[in-house]
Design an enzyme around this catalytic site. Structure first.
Site, PDB file in Angstrom:
ATOM      1  N   LYS A  32      15.536  67.607 -18.960  1.00 18.75           N
ATOM      2  CA  LYS A  32      15.069  66.448 -19.611  1.00 18.75           C
ATOM      3  C   LYS A  32      14.235  67.044 -20.931  1.00 18.75           C
ATOM      4  CE  LYS A  32      10.962  64.339 -18.358  1.00 18.75           C
ATOM      5  NZ  LYS A  32      10.155  64.119 -19.359  1.00 18.75           N
ATOM      6  N   ASP A  59      14.246  61.946 -23.026  1.00 13.59           N
ATOM      7  CA  ASP A  59      13.057  60.883 -22.555  1.00 13.59           C
ATOM      8  C   ASP A  59      12.363  60.465 -23.801  1.00 13.59           C
ATOM      9  OD1 ASP A  59      11.058  59.658 -21.154  1.00 13.59           O
ATOM     10  OD2 ASP A  59      10.179  61.667 -20.432  1.00 13.59           O
ATOM     11  N   LYS A  61      11.988  57.144 -24.687  1.00 11.02           N
ATOM     12  CA  LYS A  61      11.481  55.637 -24.330  1.00 11.02           C
ATOM     13  C   LYS A  61      11.353  54.905 -25.660  1.00 11.02           C
ATOM     14  CE  LYS A  61       8.152  57.597 -20.543  1.00 11.02           C
ATOM     15  NZ  LYS A  61       8.281  58.935 -20.828  1.00 11.02           N
ATOM     16  N   ASP A  64      11.423  48.957 -29.546  1.00  9.50           N
ATOM     17  CA  ASP A  64      11.317  48.494 -30.989  1.00  9.50           C
ATOM     18  C   ASP A  64      12.377  47.132 -31.133  1.00  9.50           C
ATOM     19  OD1 ASP A  64      11.250  48.449 -33.780  1.00  9.50           O
ATOM     20  OD2 ASP A  64      10.784  50.523 -33.715  1.00  9.50           O
ATOM     21  N   THR A 119       2.885  55.050 -15.400  1.00 13.12           N
ATOM     22  CA  THR A 119       2.222  55.058 -14.247  1.00 13.12           C
ATOM     23  C   THR A 119       0.728  55.365 -14.562  1.00 13.12           C
ATOM     24  OG1 THR A 119       2.806  57.473 -14.348  1.00 13.12           O
ATOM     25  CG2 THR A 119       3.980  56.155 -12.551  1.00 13.12           C
ATOM     26  N   ARG A 210       6.284  71.411 -13.851  1.00 17.49           N
ATOM     27  CA  ARG A 210       5.637  72.643 -13.637  1.00 17.49           C
ATOM     28  C   ARG A 210       5.916  73.431 -12.363  1.00 17.49           C
ATOM     29  NH1 ARG A 210       0.469  69.638 -15.408  1.00 17.49           N
ATOM     30  NH2 ARG A 210       1.797  67.816 -14.329  1.00 17.49           N
TER      31      ARG A 210
HETATM   32  O1  C5P Z   1       5.064  68.968 -14.396  1.00 17.45           O
HETATM   33  P1  C5P Z   1       5.498  67.858 -13.880  1.00 17.45           P
HETATM   34  O2  C5P Z   1       6.357  68.028 -12.428  1.00 17.45           O
HETATM   35  O3  C5P Z   1       4.308  66.875 -13.403  1.00 17.45           O
HETATM   36  O4  C5P Z   1       6.184  66.957 -14.634  1.00 17.45           O
HETATM   37  C1  C5P Z   1       6.751  65.802 -14.734  1.00 17.45           C
HETATM   38  C2  C5P Z   1       7.455  65.185 -15.846  1.00 17.45           C
HETATM   39  O5  C5P Z   1       7.798  63.867 -15.590  1.00 17.45           O
HETATM   40  C3  C5P Z   1       6.775  65.303 -17.149  1.00 17.45           C
HETATM   41  O6  C5P Z   1       7.552  65.439 -18.074  1.00 17.45           O
HETATM   42  C4  C5P Z   1       6.000  63.947 -17.501  1.00 17.45           C
HETATM   43  O7  C5P Z   1       5.896  63.570 -18.696  1.00 17.45           O
HETATM   44  C5  C5P Z   1       7.210  63.092 -16.671  1.00 17.45           C
HETATM   45  N1  C5P Z   1       6.754  61.754 -16.072  1.00 17.45           N
HETATM   46  C6  C5P Z   1       5.710  61.610 -15.359  1.00 17.45           C
HETATM   47  N2  C5P Z   1       5.058  60.436 -14.984  1.00 17.45           N
HETATM   48  C7  C5P Z   1       5.730  59.217 -15.330  1.00 17.45           C
HETATM   49  C8  C5P Z   1       7.064  59.392 -16.319  1.00 17.45           C
HETATM   50  C9  C5P Z   1       7.327  60.620 -16.521  1.00 17.45           C
HETATM   51  O8  C5P Z   1       5.383  62.706 -14.868  1.00 17.45           O
HETATM   52  N3  C5P Z   1       5.587  58.262 -14.997  1.00 17.45           N
END
Ligand code: C5P
Length: 237
Positions: A32, A59, A61, A64, A119, A210
């Site tokens: 992503k 991603d 989003k 518009d 979220t 991560r």
């Molecule tokens: O590092 P981690 O596993 O927390 O990363 C989650 C990924 O999913 C990040 O790129 C974050 O921006 C994305 N994301 C999220 N929650 C959402 C939508 C997208 O964590 N509601």
């Protein structure tokens, strides 16, 4: 191998991203690209990553007026990406326009996914924007609107997956971030679930950042995530 894991490439530069991808097999995961990396490195990096054999979820989003989102969607699709997303709160006309703009690509078109309620939004944040519903009700409402507007699925939090899957048909795709194994640091995520549980709850794709990008062995961590997912897939199939 069903490739349910989407690795979030939350790196600041294209060089760091490509160095990281040297460690990974495109047959074992998808990736992503979000706003930070895309703003820094743009479509050139997307093309390079696709050339290395990775399926890319862009991603960005989009949100518009319908014409602008439709045109941006077509340009994104022409990059050869596998999935991209738009805000369902942009409304039915905007979502239908995005879908129509990529239909000419036939079965080569990317999956089009909706973003429902972020979220980071609580009930009070919705109230401030004039929406007097509980977040979970608004999520369902927007998921159905996305489906009826021709979208292939929605991004949903780990906490929303089970309810949404019980309400909406199996063909509608659920993409879920906030995935952690017991040993992983939670970081800034509020509610997390394990990879096996997320698939059991009805998610199709898990976005993992991560726990894989910061692991001593990213490939080792990916193999563990894949093993957890396939243990459930085998019982579901
Ligand atoms: O590092 P981690 O596993 O927390 O990363 C989650 C990924 O999913 C990040 O790129 C974050 O921006 C994305 N994301 C999220 N929650 C959402 C939508 C997208 O964590 N509601």
């Amino acid at each position: 191998m069903s490739k349910n894991i989407i690795i979030a490439l939350d790196f600041a530069t294209g060089d760091k991203t490509l160095q990281f991808l040297d460690l990974l097999d495109p047959n074992l995961c998808r990736v992503k690209i979000g706003k930070e990396l895309f703003t820094a490195s743009g479509p050139q990096l997307v093309r390079k990553i696709i050339d290395r054999g990775f399926d890319v979820f862009l991603d960005l989003k989009f949100h518009d007026i319908p014409n602008t989102v439709a045109r941006a969607s077509k340009v994104a699709a022409d990059l050869g990406i596998w999935m991209f997303n738009i805000h369902a709160s942009g409304g039915r006309t905007m979502m239908e326009a995005a879908r129509e703009s990529i239909d000419s690509l036939g079965n080569q078109r990317p999956l089009l996914i909706g973003v429902t309620v972020l979220t980071s939004f609580l009930k009070k944040d919705l109230e401030q924007t004039g929406i007097h519903s509980y977040p979970e009700d608004q999520v369902s409402k927007l998921a159905f609107l996305a489906r009826d507007s021709g979208l292939d699925g929605v991004v949903c939090s780990a906490a929303e997956t089970k309810l949404l899957r019980s309400q909406i048909d199996d063909k509608f795709c659920l993409v879920t971030p906030g995935i952690r194994r017991p040993e992983d640091a939670i970081g800034d995520q509020k509610r997390v679930v394990g990879p096996a549980e997320a698939i059991q709850n009805g998610s199709n794709y898990l976005v993992v950042g991560r726990p894989i990008t910061s692991a001593d062995s990213p490939n080792g961590a990916l193999i563990e995530f894949n093993a957890a997912v396939s243990s459930v897939n085998q019982t579901l199939n």
